[in-house]
Enzyme design. Structure first.
Site, mmCIF file in Angstrom:
data_model
loop_
_atom_site.group_PDB
_atom_site.id
_atom_site.type_symbol
_atom_site.label_atom_id
_atom_site.label_comp_id
_atom_site.label_asym_id
_atom_site.label_seq_id
_atom_site.Cartn_x
_atom_site.Cartn_y
_atom_site.Cartn_z
ATOM 1 N N ASP A 249 0.865 -0.812 -0.201
ATOM 2 C CA ASP A 249 0.211 -0.226 0.110
ATOM 3 C C ASP A 249 0.816 0.912 0.035
ATOM 4 O O ASP A 249 0.498 2.155 0.163
ATOM 5 C CB ASP A 249 -1.057 -0.241 1.005
ATOM 6 C CG ASP A 249 -1.782 -1.104 1.317
ATOM 7 O OD1 ASP A 249 -2.125 -1.347 -0.084
ATOM 8 O OD2 ASP A 249 -2.254 -1.725 2.611
ATOM 9 N N LYS B 47 2.309 2.206 -4.923
ATOM 10 C CA LYS B 47 2.531 1.224 -6.080
ATOM 11 C C LYS B 47 1.783 1.696 -7.621
ATOM 12 O O LYS B 47 1.925 2.635 -8.304
ATOM 13 C CB LYS B 47 2.731 0.154 -6.298
ATOM 14 C CG LYS B 47 3.973 -0.178 -5.453
ATOM 15 C CD LYS B 47 3.962 -1.359 -4.820
ATOM 16 C CE LYS B 47 3.070 -2.268 -4.721
ATOM 17 N NZ LYS B 47 2.647 -2.230 -2.897
ATOM 18 N N GLY C 217 -4.046 -4.481 -4.859
ATOM 19 C CA GLY C 217 -5.052 -3.608 -5.201
ATOM 20 C C GLY C 217 -4.405 -2.129 -5.620
ATOM 21 O O GLY C 217 -4.088 -1.168 -4.426
ATOM 22 N N HIS C 218 -4.174 -1.904 -6.297
ATOM 23 C CA HIS C 218 -2.912 -0.652 -6.910
ATOM 24 C C HIS C 218 -3.680 0.502 -7.375
ATOM 25 O O HIS C 218 -5.004 0.420 -8.097
ATOM 26 C CB HIS C 218 -2.593 -0.716 -7.878
ATOM 27 C CG HIS C 218 -1.614 -2.400 -7.194
ATOM 28 N ND1 HIS C 218 -0.529 -2.735 -8.169
ATOM 29 C CD2 HIS C 218 -1.146 -2.848 -6.204
ATOM 30 C CE1 HIS C 218 0.744 -3.551 -7.090
ATOM 31 N NE2 HIS C 218 -0.052 -3.959 -5.834
ATOM 32 N N GLN D 155 2.717 -5.705 -3.188
ATOM 33 C CA GLN D 155 2.634 -6.110 -1.818
ATOM 34 C C GLN D 155 4.043 -5.375 -1.325
ATOM 35 O O GLN D 155 4.606 -4.172 -1.956
ATOM 36 C CB GLN D 155 2.947 -7.644 -1.357
ATOM 37 C CG GLN D 155 2.011 -8.167 -0.945
ATOM 38 C CD GLN D 155 1.366 -8.498 -2.720
ATOM 39 O OE1 GLN D 155 2.275 -9.718 -3.057
ATOM 40 N NE2 GLN D 155 0.074 -8.591 -2.758
HETATM 41 P P1 IMO Z 1 -0.271 -3.706 -2.362
HETATM 42 O O1 IMO Z 1 0.264 -4.447 -3.507
HETATM 43 C C1 IMO Z 1 -1.011 -4.164 1.714
HETATM 44 C C2 IMO Z 1 -0.623 -8.181 3.673
HETATM 45 C C3 IMO Z 1 -2.441 -9.002 4.205
HETATM 46 C C4 IMO Z 1 -1.603 -9.659 5.353
HETATM 47 C C5 IMO Z 1 -0.371 -10.632 4.423
HETATM 48 C C6 IMO Z 1 -0.546 -11.862 3.696
HETATM 49 O O2 IMO Z 1 -2.242 -3.027 -2.705
HETATM 50 O O3 IMO Z 1 0.723 -2.790 -1.787
HETATM 51 P P2 IMO Z 1 -2.317 -12.738 1.272
HETATM 52 O O4 IMO Z 1 -3.344 -12.303 1.441
HETATM 53 O O5 IMO Z 1 -1.323 -12.111 0.215
HETATM 54 O O6 IMO Z 1 -1.921 -14.012 1.938
HETATM 55 O O7 IMO Z 1 -2.295 -11.786 2.875
HETATM 56 O O8 IMO Z 1 -0.003 -9.486 3.597
HETATM 57 N N1 IMO Z 1 -0.869 -8.296 1.867
HETATM 58 C C7 IMO Z 1 -0.790 -7.151 1.713
HETATM 59 N N2 IMO Z 1 -1.066 -6.055 1.813
HETATM 60 N N3 IMO Z 1 -0.948 -4.265 1.009
HETATM 61 C C8 IMO Z 1 -0.790 -5.472 -0.005
HETATM 62 O O9 IMO Z 1 -0.477 -5.391 -1.622
HETATM 63 C C9 IMO Z 1 -0.904 -7.145 0.005
HETATM 64 N N4 IMO Z 1 -0.653 -8.208 0.114
HETATM 65 C C10 IMO Z 1 -0.919 -8.897 1.606
HETATM 66 O O10 IMO Z 1 -2.683 -8.077 5.123
HETATM 67 O O11 IMO Z 1 -0.880 -9.444 6.073
HETATM 68 MG MG MG Z 2 -2.677 -2.651 -1.182
#
Ligand code: IMO
Ligand code: MG
Length: 419
Positions: A13, A16, A40-41, A221
């Site tokens: 978050d 990106k 979630g971009h 992530q």
């Molecule tokens: P973007 O790309 C923020 C976190 C989840 C959880 C951990 C594992 O938008 O930055 P998962 O569903 O991957 O098995 O969850 O990782 N998490 C994220 N947090 N932004 C994301 O993606 C995330 N994708 C996974 O909240 O703690």
């Molecule tokens: Mg996210």
């Protein structure tokens, strides 16, 4: 030509989507290399907003190709919904997106397993997005998975059934109440939809493109959620650092050019796990409110805290970041004092390294800065930035040893200063 990489350096978050959308103007090809619909971009332009899950953030650029690489896990159902949403705005998604045959498929039962695993962990749960990410990567590594290219095989339905039955056995062992067939028809319809896209051997496809195109690889992530280097076990199930782009696209490390590292001027985290600079007081509340820190995928309120330079320098090291991009510093405009964490006290011993032990008690040691108390959102040139702010930037550059090349001062494409 080179493969440039954009990575989140914190817990996801970081912004990106916006930056890839801004940079995509310079790149004919944008590729996702890991993760899946847990991402979630968010993109904002011309008064419109979109949240992209599996689709690369170059999708709205007219001449950009978008690749979903082999390191990604793809949920045909979510992918179809996402595509149809964008198609409805007149974007020819089928012309702009190419999918790697070696990307693994998320089945509806992978999502059920994700929920079952989390329920079984009770209080110790990861806080997964429940999109089936962990179980799909588990099947990949344990050599049980189904891949995008398998949808073209005449016996795909049989292979699907075999894997589903395996999942059903696991779900019943875990005594998890659910209907494993509920989304099956929708899944097969979405697979037919997926077949309308160009499905390729990503490694050949990407290396051929690299002969005369620059490619931008878009991470999902963040470094602190990396399966190896993040705060294990509170991580996602893929390699979010720069090396993941090589594996996730089939490209040699020698092809990597710029590594853009994105961070927010403060920290957030969704889900469980250690967060040394987390604020539980009204300052944290204020950050959440001003920064609108609620999950783009799950809507969960994000945990908020001060910028953690110890973790950030670790992430810069892991990926060999060449250019830093700072997001959301405008959210600090009204703070009298701004803190950044420059070392940790782990069990009362001071260190500037991220400790092995996720459960260790970490006390952040802060350096304080006087706030700039000015509205940065209208600034479009470096010369318009207040001195307190440029001092703060210089401090970070010297701590991190990498220049901050882009400063973003709002969600829109044009609220961006290039340095
Ligand atoms: P973007 O790309 C923020 C976190 C989840 C959880 C951990 C594992 O938008 O930055 P998962 O569903 O991957 O098995 O969850 O990782 N998490 C994220 N947090 N932004 C994301 O993606 C995330 N994708 C996974 O909240 O703690
Ligand atoms: Mg996210």
């Amino acid at each position: 030509m080179k493969l440039d990489v954009v990575l989140g350096l914190q817990w996801g978050d970081e912004g990106k989507g916006k930056i890839v959308d801004v940079l995509a103007g310079n790149y004919p090809v944008v590729a996702r290399f890991q993760g899946g619909p847990n991402a979630g971009h968010s993109l904002h332009f011309e008064g419109k907003s979109f949240v992209l899950r599996s689709i690369p953030s170059g999708i709205f650029r007219k001449d950009a190709k978008n690749i979903i690489g082999n390191g990604v896990v793809l949920d045909p159902i979510t992918f179809r919904k996402e595509c149809e949403n964008i198609e409805a705005t007149g974007v020819p998604v089928k012309e702009r997106i190419t999918v790697a045959k070696k990307a693994h498929l998320i089945l509806p039962t992978h999502r059920l397993l994700d929920a079952a695993n989390e329920a079984a962990m009770g209080k110790g749960k990861i806080g997964s997005t429940l999109k089936g990410i962990g179980p799909t990567y588990t099947d990949k590594v344990s050599r049980n998975g189904l891949r995008v290219g398998d949808v073209l095989a005449p016996d795909f339905a049989d292979r699907f059934r075999k894997l589903k039955e395996r999942h059903v056995r696991m779900l019943s062992q875990m005594q998890f109440e659910c209907n494993p067939e509920a989304e099956e028809a929708e899944f097969f319809a979405a697979v037919e939809y997926l077949k309308q896209f160009e499905l390729v051997d990503c490694e050949y496809y990407v290396n051929k493109l690299l002969e005369d195109h620059e490619i931008l690889a878009e991470g999902a992530q963040g470094s602190m959620l990396d399966i190896d280097y993040g705060s294990y076990p509170f991580v996602t199930s893929s390699s979010t650092a720069c090396a993941g782009a090589c594996i996730g696209l089939g490209v040699s490390p020698s092809k990597i050019g710029h590594v853009y590292g994105i961070f927010k001027a403060y920290c957030t985290r969704v889900g469980s796990g250690p967060f040394p600079t987390e604020l539980f007081d009204e300052t944290g509340e204020k950050l959440r409110k001003i920064g609108n820190e609620f999950g783009a995928v799950t809507g969960r309120p994000r945990r908020c805290g001060w910028l953690d330079l110890v973790a950030l320098r670790y992430a810069v090291m892991l990926s060999g970041v060449t250019d830093l991009i700072m997001m959301k510093s405008d959210c600090l405009d009204t703070f009298e004092t701004i803190k950044v964490c420059t070392s940790y006290k782990v069990d009362r011993v001071e260190t500037d390294q991220v400790p092995f032990d996720t459960y260790a008690h970490i006390e952040p040691v802060y350096t304080e800065f006087k706030g700039w108390n000015a509205d940065l959102t209208g600034c479009r040139q470096e010369s318009e930035l207040p001195k307190e702010f440029t001092d703060y930037i210089s401090f970070m550059e010297s701590y991190l040893g990498v220049p901050i090349r882009i400063i973003s001062l709002g969600p829109d494409r044009d609220a961006t200063i290039m340095r």
